[in-house]
Design a protein around this motif. Structure first.
Motif, PDB file in Angstrom:
ATOM      1  N   GLY A   1       0.806  -1.213   0.019  1.00 63.08           N
ATOM      2  CA  GLY A   1       0.137  -0.171  -0.108  1.00 63.08           C
ATOM      3  C   GLY A   1       0.814   1.202   0.196  1.00 63.08           C
ATOM      4  O   GLY A   1       2.156   1.206  -0.020  1.00 63.08           O
ATOM      5  N   LEU A   2       0.157   2.427  -0.065  1.00 61.87           N
ATOM      6  CA  LEU A   2       1.093   3.919   0.124  1.00 61.87           C
ATOM      7  C   LEU A   2       0.243   4.780   0.892  1.00 61.87           C
ATOM      8  O   LEU A   2      -1.076   4.762   0.714  1.00 61.87           O
ATOM      9  N   ILE A   3       1.033   5.337   1.851  1.00 56.87           N
ATOM     10  CA  ILE A   3       0.468   6.593   2.742  1.00 56.87           C
ATOM     11  C   ILE A   3       1.727   7.304   2.834  1.00 56.87           C
ATOM     12  O   ILE A   3       2.660   7.128   3.075  1.00 56.87           O
ATOM     13  N   ALA A   4       1.345   8.730   2.961  1.00 59.71           N
ATOM     14  CA  ALA A   4       2.097   9.832   3.418  1.00 59.71           C
ATOM     15  C   ALA A   4       1.573  10.509   4.708  1.00 59.71           C
ATOM     16  O   ALA A   4       0.636  10.561   4.947  1.00 59.71           O
ATOM     17  N   MET A   5       2.480  10.519   5.536  1.00 57.97           N
ATOM     18  CA  MET A   5       2.314  10.989   6.857  1.00 57.97           C
ATOM     19  C   MET A   5       3.342  12.195   7.320  1.00 57.97           C
ATOM     20  O   MET A   5       4.344  11.840   7.215  1.00 57.97           O
ATOM     21  N   GLY A   6       2.831  13.389   7.980  1.00 56.79           N
ATOM     22  CA  GLY A   6       3.454  14.437   8.353  1.00 56.79           C
ATOM     23  C   GLY A   6       2.928  14.949   9.528  1.00 56.79           C
ATOM     24  O   GLY A   6       1.678  15.143   9.627  1.00 56.79           O
ATOM     25  N   THR A   7       3.660  15.678  10.306  1.00 62.47           N
ATOM     26  CA  THR A   7       3.661  16.501  11.509  1.00 62.47           C
ATOM     27  C   THR A   7       4.338  17.637  11.834  1.00 62.47           C
ATOM     28  O   THR A   7       5.726  17.326  11.642  1.00 62.47           O
ATOM     29  N   ASP A   8       3.922  18.596  12.316  1.00 60.83           N
ATOM     30  CA  ASP A   8       4.836  19.607  12.846  1.00 60.83           C
ATOM     31  C   ASP A   8       4.924  19.393  14.436  1.00 60.83           C
ATOM     32  O   ASP A   8       5.353  20.255  15.065  1.00 60.83           O
ATOM     33  N   LEU A   9       4.404  18.425  14.969  1.00 67.44           N
ATOM     34  CA  LEU A   9       4.125  18.170  16.275  1.00 67.44           C
ATOM     35  C   LEU A   9       3.315  18.986  17.097  1.00 67.44           C
ATOM     36  O   LEU A   9       3.036  18.603  18.383  1.00 67.44           O
ATOM     37  N   THR A  10       2.523  19.334  16.382  1.00 72.10           N
ATOM     38  CA  THR A  10       0.951  20.100  16.871  1.00 72.10           C
ATOM     39  C   THR A  10      -0.046  19.281  16.296  1.00 72.10           C
ATOM     40  O   THR A  10      -1.231  19.318  16.861  1.00 72.10           O
ATOM     41  N   ALA A  11       0.040  18.902  15.052  1.00 69.45           N
ATOM     42  CA  ALA A  11      -1.007  18.461  14.302  1.00 69.45           C
ATOM     43  C   ALA A  11      -0.502  17.396  13.194  1.00 69.45           C
ATOM     44  O   ALA A  11       0.793  17.571  12.759  1.00 69.45           O
ATOM     45  N   TRP A  12      -1.430  16.479  12.866  1.00 63.50           N
ATOM     46  CA  TRP A  12      -0.912  15.604  11.734  1.00 63.50           C
ATOM     47  C   TRP A  12      -1.627  15.716  10.341  1.00 63.50           C
ATOM     48  O   TRP A  12      -2.928  16.207  10.518  1.00 63.50           O
ATOM     49  N   ARG A  13      -0.948  15.283   9.553  1.00 61.88           N
ATOM     50  CA  ARG A  13      -1.728  15.535   8.139  1.00 61.88           C
ATOM     51  C   ARG A  13      -1.339  14.144   7.385  1.00 61.88           C
ATOM     52  O   ARG A  13      -0.448  13.649   7.532  1.00 61.88           O
ATOM     53  N   ARG A  14      -2.370  13.637   6.783  1.00 61.71           N
ATOM     54  CA  ARG A  14      -1.974  12.360   5.896  1.00 61.71           C
ATOM     55  C   ARG A  14      -2.627  12.458   4.491  1.00 61.71           C
ATOM     56  O   ARG A  14      -3.448  13.360   4.357  1.00 61.71           O
ATOM     57  N   ALA A  15      -1.954  11.806   3.520  1.00 69.62           N
ATOM     58  CA  ALA A  15      -2.361  11.773   2.214  1.00 69.62           C
ATOM     59  C   ALA A  15      -2.380  10.447   2.023  1.00 69.62           C
ATOM     60  O   ALA A  15      -1.695   9.464   1.925  1.00 69.62           O
ATOM     61  N   ASP A  16      -3.577   9.847   1.403  1.00 69.84           N
ATOM     62  CA  ASP A  16      -3.791   8.409   0.836  1.00 69.84           C
ATOM     63  C   ASP A  16      -3.929   7.260   1.852  1.00 69.84           C
ATOM     64  O   ASP A  16      -4.035   7.702   3.028  1.00 69.84           O
ATOM     65  N   GLY A  17      -3.579   6.117   1.902  1.00 68.31           N
ATOM     66  CA  GLY A  17      -3.663   5.056   2.595  1.00 68.31           C
ATOM     67  C   GLY A  17      -4.963   4.461   2.704  1.00 68.31           C
ATOM     68  O   GLY A  17      -5.491   4.037   3.550  1.00 68.31           O
ATOM     69  N   TRP A  18      -5.584   4.718   1.451  1.00 64.95           N
ATOM     70  CA  TRP A  18      -7.252   4.143   1.543  1.00 64.95           C
ATOM     71  C   TRP A  18      -7.525   3.010   0.896  1.00 64.95           C
ATOM     72  O   TRP A  18      -8.538   2.593   0.632  1.00 64.95           O
ATOM     73  N   GLY A  19      -6.341   2.060   0.770  1.00 60.54           N
ATOM     74  CA  GLY A  19      -6.527   0.757   0.387  1.00 60.54           C
ATOM     75  C   GLY A  19      -6.442   0.625  -0.939  1.00 60.54           C
ATOM     76  O   GLY A  19      -6.635   1.505  -1.837  1.00 60.54           O
ATOM     77  N   HIS A  20      -6.494  -0.734  -1.475  1.00 61.23           N
ATOM     78  CA  HIS A  20      -6.261  -1.058  -3.066  1.00 61.23           C
ATOM     79  C   HIS A  20      -7.492  -0.700  -3.856  1.00 61.23           C
ATOM     80  O   HIS A  20      -7.101  -0.612  -5.048  1.00 61.23           O
ATOM     81  N   LEU A  21      -8.527  -0.738  -3.354  1.00 63.21           N
ATOM     82  CA  LEU A  21      -9.577  -0.291  -3.964  1.00 63.21           C
ATOM     83  C   LEU A  21      -9.976   1.111  -4.209  1.00 63.21           C
ATOM     84  O   LEU A  21     -10.533   1.427  -5.204  1.00 63.21           O
ATOM     85  N   LEU A  22      -9.737   1.783  -3.127  1.00 58.14           N
ATOM     86  CA  LEU A  22      -9.981   3.185  -3.198  1.00 58.14           C
ATOM     87  C   LEU A  22      -8.600   4.464  -3.301  1.00 58.14           C
ATOM     88  O   LEU A  22      -8.895   5.300  -3.556  1.00 58.14           O
ATOM     89  N   GLY A  23      -7.570   3.813  -3.269  1.00 62.28           N
ATOM     90  CA  GLY A  23      -6.454   4.733  -3.340  1.00 62.28           C
ATOM     91  C   GLY A  23      -5.173   3.758  -3.341  1.00 62.28           C
ATOM     92  O   GLY A  23      -4.847   2.858  -4.125  1.00 62.28           O
ATOM     93  N   ASP A  24      -4.251   4.334  -2.528  1.00 63.82           N
ATOM     94  CA  ASP A  24      -2.872   3.624  -2.509  1.00 63.82           C
ATOM     95  C   ASP A  24      -2.122   3.987  -3.687  1.00 63.82           C
ATOM     96  O   ASP A  24      -1.381   3.147  -4.162  1.00 63.82           O
ATOM     97  N   CYS A  25      -2.517   5.105  -4.325  1.00 65.08           N
ATOM     98  CA  CYS A  25      -1.883   5.556  -5.425  1.00 65.08           C
ATOM     99  C   CYS A  25      -0.136   5.346  -5.876  1.00 65.08           C
ATOM    100  O   CYS A  25       0.446   6.104  -4.931  1.00 65.08           O
ATOM    101  N   GLY A  26       0.385   4.653  -6.241  1.00 59.92           N
ATOM    102  CA  GLY A  26       1.765   4.367  -6.423  1.00 59.92           C
ATOM    103  C   GLY A  26       2.355   3.311  -5.700  1.00 59.92           C
ATOM    104  O   GLY A  26       3.468   2.878  -5.550  1.00 59.92           O
TER     105      GLY A  26
END
Length: 230
Positions: free
Chosen positions: A132-157
């Motif tokens: 699968g594929l997911i991107a995860m980032g934080t500035d240590l006050t909040a988290w942001r994610r992109a994708d990680g929605w599984g092989h039917l709905l995303g995981d692009c790349g």
């Protein structure tokens, strides 16, 4: 003499399960043990019983190889934990406590544990790319994610995404439609057998569909290296 105290680390993803023992504030841990069977998902999300059935003999093997000691805590990173982890949260901690006396259990998405392993307590971004594929980032006050929605709905790349695209091109060639690839069709026939019309029967009933799709990704890469335009 006090027996050694271990921390159990578990990684559950689309291609299987891994476990390792580490010593708190000590040197590197044991050699990981692996299961190539991905943990199933069901109506309750990640199947806690299936994970426990696989994990129990793996933990016993690790403890046998260690020779002595006890597990004082466990950290589990599981793909899909954020959206499919309700059953795992309800059942896995008690199962580990009953079988191995583990009293502290941390459950998190595998992207979070990947972030912790790569960057620790620093701001930044991690891309976890595998089956699968997911991107995860934080500035240590909040988290942001992109994708990680599984092989039917995303995981692009991801491996599953690349493999699925390659098999789709193979099926287009099999049908004689535009956008097909004769090279990918030949690779698919070598890998899954002929005729390709039997491929759905091989893929759809499988509980490990993402891993099956991802297994074709290397063939897509080889065709690309050989100059296949698709």
């Amino acid at each position: 003499m006090t027996e050694p105290a271990f921390v159990l680390g578990v990684d559950s993803g689309g291609s299987g399960l891994r476990a390792v023992l580490g010593v708190p504030a000590g040197p590197r841990g044991s050699t990981p043990v692996r299961s190539k069977e991905p943990v199933r998902t069901g109506p309750g999300g990640i199947d806690a019983r299936h994970m426990t059935e696989q994990l129990t003999p793996m933990i016993r093997q690790l403890l046998d190889e260690a020779g002595d000691g006890r597990i004082v805590a466990a950290a589990v990173g599981a793909a899909g934990m954020a959206t499919l982890g309700e059953e795992l949260r309800a059942e896995l901690p008690s199962a580990l406590a009953e079988s191995f006396g583990v009293r502290r259990v941390a459950l998190a998405a595998d992207a979070v544990t990947a972030y912790a392993g790569a960057l620790g307590q620093r701001p930044g971004v991690v891309v976890a790319a595998g089956t699968g594929l997911i991107a995860m980032g934080t500035d240590l006050t909040a988290w942001r994610r992109a994708d990680g929605w599984g092989h039917l709905l995303g995981d692009c790349g991801s491996g599953a995404w690349i493999g699925r695209a390659g098999l789709e091109a193979a099926m287009r060639a099999f049908d004689g439609r535009r956008g097909g690839s004769a090279a990918l069709r030949a690779r698919a026939e070598d890998m899954f057998g002929e005729p390709l019309s039997d491929l759905p029967r091989q893929v759809y009933p499988r509980a490990d569909r993402p891993a099956v799709l991802a297994s074709f990704a290397p063939e897509v890469g080889r065709c690309a290296a050989d100059g296949d335009p698709v």
